[in-house]
Design an enzyme around this catalytic site. Sequence first.
Site, PDB file in Angstrom:
ATOM      1  N   ARG B  16       0.796  -1.234   0.000  1.00  0.00           N
ATOM      2  CA  ARG B  16       0.000   0.000   0.000  1.00  0.00           C
ATOM      3  C   ARG B  16       0.829   1.286   0.000  1.00  0.00           C
ATOM      4  NH1 ARG B  16      -5.049   1.028   0.299  1.00  0.00           N
ATOM      5  NH2 ARG B  16      -5.816   3.027   1.026  1.00  0.00           N
ATOM      6  N   THR B 112      36.192  -8.799   9.458  1.00  0.00           N
ATOM      7  CA  THR B 112      35.126  -9.679   9.927  1.00  0.00           C
ATOM      8  C   THR B 112      33.817  -9.190   9.303  1.00  0.00           C
ATOM      9  OG1 THR B 112      34.323 -10.780  11.918  1.00  0.00           O
ATOM     10  CG2 THR B 112      34.384  -8.377  11.987  1.00  0.00           C
ATOM     11  N   HIS B 161      -5.804  23.554  26.640  1.00  0.00           N
ATOM     12  CA  HIS B 161      -6.784  22.599  27.179  1.00  0.00           C
ATOM     13  C   HIS B 161      -8.004  22.487  26.257  1.00  0.00           C
ATOM     14  CE1 HIS B 161      -5.005  23.213  31.304  1.00  0.00           C
ATOM     15  NE2 HIS B 161      -4.774  24.385  30.781  1.00  0.00           N
ATOM     16  N   SER B 287     -16.461   9.079   2.627  1.00  0.00           N
ATOM     17  CA  SER B 287     -16.913   7.953   3.432  1.00  0.00           C
ATOM     18  C   SER B 287     -17.689   7.044   2.510  1.00  0.00           C
ATOM     19  CB  SER B 287     -17.802   8.454   4.570  1.00  0.00           C
ATOM     20  OG  SER B 287     -18.721   7.457   4.964  1.00  0.00           O
ATOM     21  N   LYS B 293     -19.152  13.466   4.070  1.00  0.00           N
ATOM     22  CA  LYS B 293     -17.992  13.606   4.953  1.00  0.00           C
ATOM     23  C   LYS B 293     -16.762  14.173   4.238  1.00  0.00           C
ATOM     24  CE  LYS B 293     -17.378  12.098   8.583  1.00  0.00           C
ATOM     25  NZ  LYS B 293     -17.179  10.722   9.013  1.00  0.00           N
TER      26      LYS B 293
END
Lengths: 464, 464, 464, 464
Positions: B16, B112, B161, B287, B293
């Site tokens: 995807r 290595t 807030h 939607s 929407k």
Amino acid sequence: MTTRSIFDNISPLDHRYSLRKDEFEDYTKYLSERAKIRYQTAVEAALVKALAEADVCSTEVAQEVEEAVKEIKPQEVYEEEKKTKHNIRALVNCIQQRVSDEAKPYIHFTTTSFDIVDTANSLRYKESAEELIIPTLKRLEEVLMEIALREKETVQIGRTHGQHAVPVTFGFAVAEYVSRLGTRIEAVIESSQQLKGKIAGAVGAYNASHLFFDDPEEFEANVLAELDLEAGIHSTQIVEPEYITDFIHSLVSCFGVLANFSDDMRHLQRTEIGEVGEHFDKDQVGSSTMPHKRNPINYENVKSMWKQFMPRMMTLYQDQISEHQRDLSNSASSRFIPEVIVGLLSATNRLIRTCEKLVVDQQRMEENFNQSKELIVAEPLYILLASLGHPDAHEAVRKLTLEADETGQTLRELIQQKDELKPYWEQLSDKQKKLLINPEQYTGLASEKTEKVVQHWKEKLDIN
Amino acid sequence: MTTRSIFDNISPLDHRYSLRKDEFEDYTKYLSERAKIRYQTAVEAALVKALAEADVCSTEVAQEVEEAVKEIKPQEVYEEEKKTKHNIRALVNCIQQRVSDEAKPYIHFTTTSFDIVDTANSLRYKESAEELIIPTLKRLEEVLMEIALREKETVQIGRTHGQHAVPVTFGFAVAEYVSRLGTRIEAVIESSQQLKGKIAGAVGAYNASHLFFDDPEEFEANVLAELDLEAGIHSTQIVEPEYITDFIHSLVSCFGVLANFSDDMRHLQRTEIGEVGEHFDKDQVGSSTMPHKRNPINYENVKSMWKQFMPRMMTLYQDQISEHQRDLSNSASSRFIPEVIVGLLSATNRLIRTCEKLVVDQQRMEENFNQSKELIVAEPLYILLASLGHPDAHEAVRKLTLEADETGQTLRELIQQKDELKPYWEQLSDKQKKLLINPEQYTGLASEKTEKVVQHWKEKLDIN
Amino acid sequence: MTTRSIFDNISPLDHRYSLRKDEFEDYTKYLSERAKIRYQTAVEAALVKALAEADVCSTEVAQEVEEAVKEIKPQEVYEEEKKTKHNIRALVNCIQQRVSDEAKPYIHFTTTSFDIVDTANSLRYKESAEELIIPTLKRLEEVLMEIALREKETVQIGRTHGQHAVPVTFGFAVAEYVSRLGTRIEAVIESSQQLKGKIAGAVGAYNASHLFFDDPEEFEANVLAELDLEAGIHSTQIVEPEYITDFIHSLVSCFGVLANFSDDMRHLQRTEIGEVGEHFDKDQVGSSTMPHKRNPINYENVKSMWKQFMPRMMTLYQDQISEHQRDLSNSASSRFIPEVIVGLLSATNRLIRTCEKLVVDQQRMEENFNQSKELIVAEPLYILLASLGHPDAHEAVRKLTLEADETGQTLRELIQQKDELKPYWEQLSDKQKKLLINPEQYTGLASEKTEKVVQHWKEKLDIN
Amino acid sequence: MTTRSIFDNISPLDHRYSLRKDEFEDYTKYLSERAKIRYQTAVEAALVKALAEADVCSTEVAQEVEEAVKEIKPQEVYEEEKKTKHNIRALVNCIQQRVSDEAKPYIHFTTTSFDIVDTANSLRYKESAEELIIPTLKRLEEVLMEIALREKETVQIGRTHGQHAVPVTFGFAVAEYVSRLGTRIEAVIESSQQLKGKIAGAVGAYNASHLFFDDPEEFEANVLAELDLEAGIHSTQIVEPEYITDFIHSLVSCFGVLANFSDDMRHLQRTEIGEVGEHFDKDQVGSSTMPHKRNPINYENVKSMWKQFMPRMMTLYQDQISEHQRDLSNSASSRFIPEVIVGLLSATNRLIRTCEKLVVDQQRMEENFNQSKELIVAEPLYILLASLGHPDAHEAVRKLTLEADETGQTLRELIQQKDELKPYWEQLSDKQKKLLINPEQYTGLASEKTEKVVQHWKEKLDIN
């Protein structure tokens, strides 16, 4: 772009760890993007089937849809998504293009995308559990059971804090993992059976289906029954997230058991310990520069995969939070869930292959045991002294141990020399004295418990 | 098996999220398995080049090897690994098969596996940072800078807030992210430049290279200089893990900034707020069942990707631990590091595309501001009262606010009615009174600061 | 309720791990709730001092406030908070109650709570780094340096995958941690110096201070200069979260180094290895039931504390996200940051105590080395063969190793018997032959590198 | 040092979050260090009681011990530990000092430290679940049930992606949490009942108890039965770690539900939404500088605590790994488990207090609903069109929606103007037309489902 060399892939699960053809085909059957779309079409077909049973549409329509969805290819859905920018709308369009005008309206009827997506995911995770994860875990369980029974009498020094403690048998040590893996298999069974579907619409209140059904919950139950699923107690746009959270917890905690077993085996393969080994192929290279190395690479790999996949649980916990009737911030993240499953399966399959060739070096095991043979007596000695009323047996033995260390004498020799302790020695039964003289018999119930644990899990998990 | 449909892949990064051809080609250049092997061959070639410069072998040999490694295909290395069961030995064999007998001994000379693996990884992560990650992040930074400057005067209610506080401008709000992204780009630059190589052998003590070189550290430096890398202060079989840990921390903490920005934009797109939008294509579906929407899917996606990739940092922290001169339990896990990079790049590219189309609805922004216009005055009022010696200004204004709430009167009306407060009002300067009457001017330095922040980061990051 | 037995506390940091009086006093000085409030009052005092310098209030007022805040007790602030339900308003009230009416208005003047909270936290974390964390880490670094230098020539078998590889020296093995701890101390220094303050008001736009100052940023700089802090480039209600995130990353990644060191030491204490030990007190009990046990409890403790505190980094990453100009969902979580610091300090202090008593058992180290003495030759042999043009040296040595394993002969004996290999043997230099005969000399640069690493970090960290 | 001001504590759980006397007493009863030692003495006493029942010692001895352990104070155990450097040996010594010489030998008879430690922890966590955690969670469940039932008919706009979707009722929205909290309470019940004890000795093989008992497993069962516990299938030095891992998973996933609920409430309190509120005390301060603020501090706190405690699950997953018959690296880390429990309890108690005062602003809720009233019709319209055979209903409605947006007309007006759509309108039943005209009735089963969900959990959880 839709066909490519695996070496152009990013995820090791899609290149390095997908090289075994049979394993990879198992994984891809449930956990690839192709599988996801296939499961989604199955849900769309089940929906129409339930509509036919409710006489909303004809049986012919349902059959037509059932046939049509089998033809859907991921490519065409993705092609369609380029236009719709919405994957489920694309899927719906693709199905509609393959059915008659009569059938078209019933595709996706009254449902929202996540009725399909969540139900399809629950279904494929549940089926992958039943058909793939649990059988694979049980195969490993069987291999561990065989080792446990085979080695139930093989005395091994028990180790706590990496220090020699009192003896067990190697079978008993493996029985630990038979048991812990057993509880995890049970947890996977239980949590996978709890995975739920939903056909409850955009906000879970059956707003749309209520337009057509007197009892939309019954209709939901009927659709899900076609798929051998049930609905949860409540849903919003999505299934309650705790079911999948519990399921992945069962997998992640199972992974932890595999990681612990692998750590144990790794350490038992240390040069200085050398009690177990992985059988090496004749041509296998241990190190590119140190030809003499025999590395516990499979156990290291399992531990490493655990470190990769265990933290993914944090994603699940975060995805429990979705605002109001749902925000989409769990969508991309939950697409990665199949990776966790493949990670666990890959580790389990690796352990099966490795443990089938697990070799115990009985001589090294005995040598290591002998290294602490004398000191092992400390525990029963202390306990016997205490039981005979010695007021401070632990302290007395601790000092004796230090003296044994310094003088090279055995504890049982020392105890007979000490005026304070001698009377206790004489009170011991023959059996108790024998144990202090033959520490390799101080294995408690190790052997019996091994059998019992294996038997318990054979019955519980229905393993022959 | 080495070519496959992307829809059979497991990782969303390999199906995807790899559909955009140009982006995917960028990713695969550095972060695929093919890229890894290519970088490893480059290290092997650099080694021989340094050998030639040290007169251990001829320049012709070095040139031969440099040409030969270009031909190496991942397929053949994996084919060879089936025999050797060791990936770097397989790579070495493949190179040796392509060079003359004279050249063969110099392949992998004194090194290595992890001299090659770790050096190659540091190199490709460093180059991917220089050539891909940082430019992509800077492109996003530029887009954010444009928005910040464009909207520097657009008054927006500040929110703490989730509650209306005092005003800012939308440009100032975006400048937050210009600044935070700026510090993260700096962190990525710094940490990627710190990535180290090593050519110090199996346990990091130059045991093998010491057989041939008087100053093996100089030889190491020469090999690495070919690749524009440096060695760390110390190494074991592997490079000290903290360099890559710091690098991934810089990426993960950068991802957090993108996630926060996305959260802000998501919330500003709430139906009730509606201050910003993503431009939608004409045919795009919001939607599958609710055609009206307009979902903030791109911001949701970025947040979601963050939830997937942020916890991966736990793997890095766990991989700091490797026993003695190294155990291999970080090997499989570190193979997944490219996923984190691709995850971040994918999110960044998505934000670039989305922010280029970011639309401010100035009318909604103003309406929302007006909703609290009157209450906003509370803060300056309290502060002004306090500065004029009111003994308990905060409390006085709090009560006034409650009264305003109940009576519907404005604070400035109420203050003039209260005998206790009236004298303070009269002491205010014209400028101060004006601010209380025109709260939309109470934006402090929002506009100037926006300019200043953007200017700062333009200079620091060399953006025009 | 505000005085209590530590045994009624919940957190082990407040009972079991706070028993050492001197350590606990160090921690509590910066990291207790009392300390937090003390730092907050210091910020409030600095604010008034800067107001006095700007002629907003008199110097007498500033002095009065500076004296007054010294008297503030946590109890009274908490008592006041019961009324205000807001901790900083409570603090402000408490200060105001202790100053003259003339001074009252200048307390907290134009600031928001988090101007105080974030500035105070940055200050105490910065000071705790300067005065406590870094000195403690450097003390451990010194202890490790001493061990490294003392043991720089002590030959130890190098271990990779838990298998014997080629030799190092124990000093070199410890130098790894000197170096890794060195980079982490640098990271802690750098990240702690980056911690920022802010005096920019409720949404970071200087809305309130702009009412009184022509250049509110200058005023902010002046307040912070009193505290030896600087402001960040941008702030909202809070300081940009990336500074503290980087700081805690430096601590957490430092903790990983301690955990790795502890794992190494734990394993070297295994009964079968026994190369290092913790000196035990005469009366110390190893196990409640096995009096002969000598457990590596301090290293186990450090590893365990790492497992507790490392995941806390996830909280920091999550706390990067704060909506708009700030939501408070990072408030409670960030109150736990001192725990991470105390966790690290506790582990560091424990390692200092333990490493000061670290004992090397040279005899066991030599015995373990001898166990693989012969096989060690494999690496140089393979490399030398390769350098002399052997077309497949790795394979040749691998087969030789298997033969040595089976026949009990040494590699150097075997090589001289093989017609194929003998000619290579004869081409070796005396030095090379000597190395194959004395594998304990095959330690490369281990000793020199140890010195170099220690020297590097002594200079960098200014340690004598 | 053992008594101190709480303000000198480090953990917020031991200062700020332990201020409520009644809550703190509940926590400390099970979760303090004092409680731990008390539970450990209870296990030691149960051991002797079982010994008496097995006629190993007299009933008088058992009674003597039972009385003696009640006197043990944490201080004396810690004092003794200074000598023994071993906490359980210290405990044993303290008990022995308080009993007759006859009783002394039976203290801790045949057991290892972790027989006591793990059994005591399982016991206190199980009892804290039964007596504290579950009752507290059920109290919250009741409060949520009350809200759900009270508001079952209160129409609220459903929100997905932060966008208005189709309507629910507020009661239905709360029922989501009734249900999710319900499944978590079930999970806590189940996992806490699974917590196991063990009396199986140093390595789990009953080595020591086997010296004295024919059936040591029966003896283990008898000891544990005294404490209302059972043994697991297998143990090593410790109880299998998966039981506690499952238990903490149940708590952490429960915490996620609280966090999600809190996020929802926080957002519903946004100024622009304002649908719910926390009742504020008259004197409470919202912001130190902005007197008009009403902040959702309790919900913010719960979210924040979740961010602190959720990642602790990583510690549990890491602690699943313990080498061989056990290494001690899970000892310190598991001492912090009580913090997770207190964190959850603290958040739950906070939510109970807050939700008891939860206020719905029905007017705002209606206003918000009305904002999208017209667009809501889109979903049923699309579905009805589709059911009537419209070939592309989704697309048709999407275009209609755009037109409605532009022209300001309602969908139901537009549909009647469109020749293509009019025939469909005429086919609708009266009920269906009514729904399109009264969108506030388009709430599906919201109200019935709310009742059903509450009823389900009342029965399941035995709540009246």
